[in-house]
Design an enzyme around this catalytic site. Sequence first.
Site, short mmCIF file in Angstrom:
data_model
loop_
_atom_site.label_atom_id
_atom_site.label_comp_id
_atom_site.label_asym_id
_atom_site.label_seq_id
_atom_site.Cartn_x
_atom_site.Cartn_y
_atom_site.Cartn_z
CE LYS A 182 -2.79 -3.40 1.17
NZ LYS A 182 -3.68 -4.14 0.34
C1 LIG Z 1 -4.31 -5.30 1.38
C2 LIG Z 1 -5.75 -5.32 1.55
C3 LIG Z 1 -6.33 -5.81 2.72
C4 LIG Z 1 -5.55 -6.49 3.81
O1 LIG Z 1 -4.69 -5.61 4.47
P1 LIG Z 1 -3.72 -6.20 5.62
O2 LIG Z 1 -3.18 -4.99 6.28
O3 LIG Z 1 -2.67 -7.00 4.92
O4 LIG Z 1 -4.55 -7.03 6.52
C5 LIG Z 1 -7.71 -5.74 2.85
N1 LIG Z 1 -8.47 -5.22 1.87
C6 LIG Z 1 -7.95 -4.74 0.73
C7 LIG Z 1 -8.84 -4.15 -0.30
C8 LIG Z 1 -6.57 -4.79 0.52
O5 LIG Z 1 -6.06 -4.34 -0.63
#
Ligand SMILES: *Cc1c(COP(=O)(O)O)cnc(C)c1O
Length: 385
Positions: A182
């Site tokens: 992210k």
């Molecule tokens: C990456 C992601 C998650 C999970 O995030 P984590 O911090 O790894 O638990 C959930 N929803 C979406 C849309 C994502 O892209």
Amino acid sequence: MSRINVMKPWLGAEEVLALTEVIESGWVAQGPRVARFEMEFAQQMHVDFAVATSSCTSALHLALIVAGIGVGDEVVVPSFSFIATANAPTYVGARPVFADVDLTTGNVTAQTVAAVVSTQTRAVIIVDQGGVPVDLAPVRELCDRLDIVIIEDAACGAGSTYGGRPVGAGADIAAWSFHPRKLLTTGEGGMLTTNNEDWATRARRLREHAMSVSANDRQGRLLAVPEVYAEIGYNYRMTDLQAAVGIVQLGRLPEIVRRRRELAERYAGVIAGIPGLRAVDDPAWGTGNFQSFWIDVQPDFALDREGVLAALAVAEVSARRGIMAAHRQPAFDAWRDQNAPLPVTEYLTDHTLILPLYHDLTFADQDRVMDTLVVAASAQKRSAA
Ligand SMILES: *Cc1c(COP(=O)(O)O)cnc(C)c1O
């Protein structure tokens, strides 16, 4: 020719310094830095409360609990998302009900949600997929009428805006991710945001074993007050090590978004001139952070999606298949027969791919990606081969 990765976090000397300070302070678990990160995050995202967690997935779990979702309830989610979105409702015994998405944004709409809402529906998880802001207002209108809670999975959304303010600010609760894939990263980590003080207070307790007094508060007193555990909780805490990195990363967000949008504009300019390819774009109601720069390899393009990925691999470019469809995974077999048709989800999952985009991507490297696409466009049509 050096390899071009699809994503690379932007970390620097400031993060190293921040980590060193935490280590030297002797307090590395959840403490003053987590509190400060929460305060600054809430301020930047235009919400009253922010609760740091171990991940976006744990934030989604807590969001569903504090919103009162439980056994027998239905939660509408897009299948077109990372699996965590669909997993979360099952943690509280609720059933994920898949809604289709819009072809241009990859997000659910009021129409696709309305198509699968039932009398059992208690919540909907809307996703800013790949950082594209979801059109909240029409979903809000639908959900307010039916008394459905709106949870925004803004895992990919830091730095994206909806109607001139940060995404997530208009939902009842939002969940954020700081995974390295992210825009902002703390290694692993997440955040729950809301304007509901009761929900924030309960989430804050639940993430720390549902303890009545936080470890940080107890540490501050010589004679510690005995704590009470009023309900079953979890260990979903973020560490001060992570939060210290998060504070630095948050300060970098405007610069990260500016750079990503600059690179996205370069991609878009070239792709607009290639028939058969369509690139993700800003919707009318907001601006994206281009967390994922995806392209749709349309059926009339010279190569199919796998062919384009192979051509990019030959050029040492690491691209990725687009967003997955949770309803196709064996984990969701139990509900397979009950799924409404999801034609747009299946089209996008089968035809999209994600191009490299990260802060340090050079124009020269990006040109190599685009040149490969231009050459691929002139490849002999498969059907003619
Ligand atoms: C990456 C992601 C998650 C999970 O995030 P984590 O911090 O790894 O638990 C959930 N929803 C979406 C849309 C994502 O892209």
